[in-house]
Design a protein around this motif. Structure first.
Motif, short mmCIF file in Angstrom:
data_model
loop_
_atom_site.label_atom_id
_atom_site.label_comp_id
_atom_site.label_asym_id
_atom_site.label_seq_id
_atom_site.Cartn_x
_atom_site.Cartn_y
_atom_site.Cartn_z
N ILE A 1 0.86 -1.18 0.00
CA ILE A 1 0.00 0.00 0.00
C ILE A 1 0.90 1.23 0.00
CG2 ILE A 1 -1.71 1.34 1.30
CD1 ILE A 1 -2.84 -1.28 2.34
N ILE A 2 0.67 2.14 -0.95
CA ILE A 2 1.52 3.31 -1.13
C ILE A 2 0.70 4.58 -0.89
CG2 ILE A 2 3.01 4.58 -2.73
CD1 ILE A 2 3.51 1.97 -4.18
N PRO A 3 1.00 5.34 0.17
CA PRO A 3 0.32 6.63 0.38
C PRO A 3 1.05 7.75 -0.36
CG PRO A 3 1.69 6.09 2.28
CD PRO A 3 1.87 4.96 1.29
N ARG A 4 0.28 8.67 -0.92
CA ARG A 4 0.84 9.81 -1.65
C ARG A 4 0.07 11.07 -1.26
NH1 ARG A 4 3.69 7.34 -5.95
NH2 ARG A 4 2.96 5.26 -6.51
N ILE A 5 0.76 12.17 -1.09
CA ILE A 5 0.12 13.45 -0.80
C ILE A 5 0.80 14.54 -1.62
CG2 ILE A 5 1.61 13.84 1.23
CD1 ILE A 5 -0.77 15.39 2.45
N GLY A 6 0.00 15.40 -2.22
CA GLY A 6 0.54 16.46 -3.07
C GLY A 6 -0.30 17.72 -3.00
N THR A 7 0.30 18.83 -3.39
CA THR A 7 -0.41 20.11 -3.38
C THR A 7 0.06 20.97 -4.54
OG1 THR A 7 -1.02 22.00 -2.00
CG2 THR A 7 1.28 21.28 -1.90
N GLN A 8 -0.80 21.88 -4.95
CA GLN A 8 -0.48 22.81 -6.03
C GLN A 8 -0.93 24.20 -5.63
OE1 GLN A 8 -2.63 23.07 -10.01
NE2 GLN A 8 -0.70 22.15 -10.69
N PHE A 9 -0.08 25.19 -5.91
CA PHE A 9 -0.39 26.58 -5.61
C PHE A 9 -0.31 27.39 -6.90
CE2 PHE A 9 1.23 30.90 -4.60
CZ PHE A 9 0.11 31.36 -3.91
N ARG A 10 -1.39 28.07 -7.23
CA ARG A 10 -1.42 28.92 -8.41
C ARG A 10 -1.01 30.32 -8.02
NH1 ARG A 10 -2.81 28.99 -13.49
NH2 ARG A 10 -3.46 26.80 -13.40
N LEU A 11 0.17 30.73 -8.49
CA LEU A 11 0.71 32.03 -8.13
C LEU A 11 -0.07 33.16 -8.79
CD1 LEU A 11 3.00 33.62 -6.70
CD2 LEU A 11 4.33 33.38 -8.83
N ASN A 12 -0.35 33.00 -10.08
CA ASN A 12 -1.12 33.99 -10.81
C ASN A 12 -1.74 33.30 -12.02
OD1 ASN A 12 0.99 33.82 -12.77
ND2 ASN A 12 2.12 35.42 -11.67
N ALA B 1 5.73 10.72 -1.36
CA ALA B 1 5.14 9.38 -1.26
C ALA B 1 6.14 8.45 -0.59
CB ALA B 1 4.76 8.84 -2.64
N TYR B 2 5.60 7.40 0.03
CA TYR B 2 6.45 6.37 0.63
C TYR B 2 6.05 5.03 0.03
CZ TYR B 2 8.86 3.38 3.96
OH TYR B 2 9.69 2.44 4.52
N SER B 3 7.00 4.38 -0.61
CA SER B 3 6.72 3.13 -1.32
C SER B 3 7.48 1.98 -0.66
CB SER B 3 7.13 3.24 -2.79
OG SER B 3 6.91 2.03 -3.48
N GLU B 4 6.75 1.06 -0.07
CA GLU B 4 7.35 -0.13 0.51
C GLU B 4 7.73 -1.09 -0.61
OE1 GLU B 4 6.33 -3.55 3.90
OE2 GLU B 4 4.79 -2.14 3.22
N SER B 5 8.83 -1.80 -0.44
CA SER B 5 9.29 -2.73 -1.47
C SER B 5 8.35 -3.92 -1.58
CB SER B 5 10.70 -3.22 -1.15
OG SER B 5 11.07 -4.27 -2.02
N PRO B 6 7.96 -4.30 -2.81
CA PRO B 6 7.16 -5.51 -2.98
C PRO B 6 7.97 -6.80 -2.84
CG PRO B 6 7.63 -4.56 -5.11
CD PRO B 6 8.17 -3.60 -4.08
#
Length: 452
Positions: free
Chosen positions: A339-350, A360-365
């Motif tokens: 199970i791989i959790p991912r978190i991201g964000t985007q900021f629009r400057l103009n 993200a953190y990816s455990e080895s399969p």
């Protein structure tokens, strides 16, 4: 014609694989790095909601989020520094430093999205998308190398085979979009028959080479809660909230070689048989779900992926190179679902610029710490991405809006210890060496997109 039989087989394999390359990979660019710069920058956390053509891989329903067509071209360069530091052993080889693999992956990316409504007698929009990725900046259609190793080999990184997705999407109901994609990989086969003498002089050769596509499905659904439950222009809590879900069916690239040689007076008909059946670039079944919230200039998303790598053990049962099913043999190759959790964000400057980041953190399969002769290495890893987007609605040259994306991703491979088993070693069935796997990967990607 004077060619050794082993040389003939090598030539057949080279012909089947288009261009045989060392250090090919069990991964693919979409799962290992990200397809377009926007995916790489967010560590794939926002990919379920990305309306660019990479949606054909992550969530084809997202193709319907933007009614405009687009043409995308890009380049991706992944630089690896994968190490295997020796911790000693009874029959440890002499290593030239700790770096085991540093061969880069270099992809040319092409994508297209368009509205097919004008081809039908209905006004309901139907969107079509195509995503293509070719290794070595377009020169290498099928990177493939399947082998055993006495020093160890990394499981996921290396050159990537042809990446080809064809998908479509449409709106099912207000705020709810659905889509489907066909992911295409190649399965190659070769049959060789020859009569030869002990010096390798061959005659009566017969060679048959074929390759056929293997098509696997990808399904996705996207829901904009504000559009579904809020009236137009209403200010309610659901505005800005989106959820998405996708299923990516497993796929692989595999090759089968069947050869036989007759040596008059030594090996009569039907001859010496040589059968090789092996696979590479395996992608497991993947279930992904995500939520995104947009408020003002910010949008933030979280994605959770479940990857079914345990099924790869069954695939290896038919692999004549990597088969690990011999009972009682030490160092069995085993895999686990992750199970791989991912978190991201985007900021629009103009109006023109926006910035994206993700982690993200990816455990080895790879569950086992040893695999006889194959000696796969893989570790848990942290993935950190950053990117910038510049979008211009009007330019002096182009008639349509243009978008530029640039992304950087850094992957940190955590330390992990492996036992190296070599059946040709004098100390077998004891491990010949113990190594500590670690490393880092740096990825740079850029693209240009024309909207129309």
């Amino acid at each position: 014609m004077t060619v050794s039989f082993s040389g003939r087989v090598a030539a057949v394999v080279g012909g089947v694989l288009v261009q045989s390359v060392a250090l090919a990979s069990m991964g693919n660019i979409g799962t290992t790095y990200g397809v377009l710069p926007s995916d790489i920058a967010s560590a794939q956390a926002l990919s379920l909601f990305n309306d660019q053509v990479s949606a054909t891989y992550y969530n084809p329903a997202a193709l319907a989020k933007d009614p405009r067509g687009e043409l995308t071209a890009g380049l991706m360069h992944a630089e690896h520094e994968l190490r295997a530091s020796s911790l000693g052993g009874a029959d440890a080889p002499i290593r030239n430093g700790d770096v085991l693999q540093d061969s880069p992956s270099q992809h040319m990316l092409l994508g297209m999205k368009t509205d097919l409504t004008s081809l039908t007698q209905y006004n309901h929009p139907i969107y079509f998308g195509l995503m293509l990725g070719v290794e070595k900046y377009g020169e290498e259609m099928l990177a493939f190398d399947s082998s055993t190793s006495q020093q160890g080999q990394y499981f996921e990184y290396g050159r990537q085979p042809l990446f080809l997705n064809l998908g479509g999407a449409t709106q099912l109901w207000r705020g709810i979009d659905v889509g489907a994609t066909a992911r295409i990989t190649l399965h190659a086969a070769a049959d060789l028959s020859a009569t030869t003498d002990l010096a390798g002089n061959t005659q009566y050769e017969e060679l048959d080479v074929s390759a056929k596509p293997s098509i696997r499905p990808i399904f996705g659904i996207n829901m904009d809660w504000g559009e579904t439950f809020c009236g137009e222009g209403d200010d309610c809590w659901f505005n800005g909230l989106e959820t998405a879900f996708s299923y990516r069916g497993y796929s692989n690239t595999k090759t089968e070689v069947n050869a036989n040689a007759v040596i008059p007076g030594v090996i009569p008909n039907p001859g010496l048989m040589l059968n090789i059946n092996t696979l590479d670039s395996y992608q497991p079944n993947i279930l992904a779900g995500g939520v995104q919230y947009q408020s003002g200039r910010w949008r933030t998303g979280v994605t959770i992926e479940w990857q079914e790598w345990s099924a790869l053990e069954e695939e290896f049962e038919n692999d004549t190179i990597k088969d690990q099913t011999v009972s009682g043999q030490p160092g069995q190759l085993t895999f686990q679902d992750v199970i791989i959790p991912r978190i991201g964000t985007q900021f629009r400057l103009n109006e023109n610029f926006s910035f994206t980041g993700g982690v993200a953190y990816s455990e080895s399969p790879l569950e086992s710490n040893a695999s006889v002769d194959v000696n796969y290495l893989d570790t848990d890893k942290w993935i950190i991405g950053l990117g910038v987007t510049a979008e211009y609605k009007k330019t002096r040259i182009l008639a349509f809006p243009v978008r530029f994306d640039l992304a950087y991703q850094h992957q940190i491979l955590e330390d992990r210890t492996f036992d190296i088993y070599d059946t040709q070693s004098a100390v077998y069935p004891q491990p010949s060496e113990q190594v500590e796997a670690s490393g880092e990967v740096n990825v740079i990607s850029g693209s240009i997109t024309l909207k129309f």
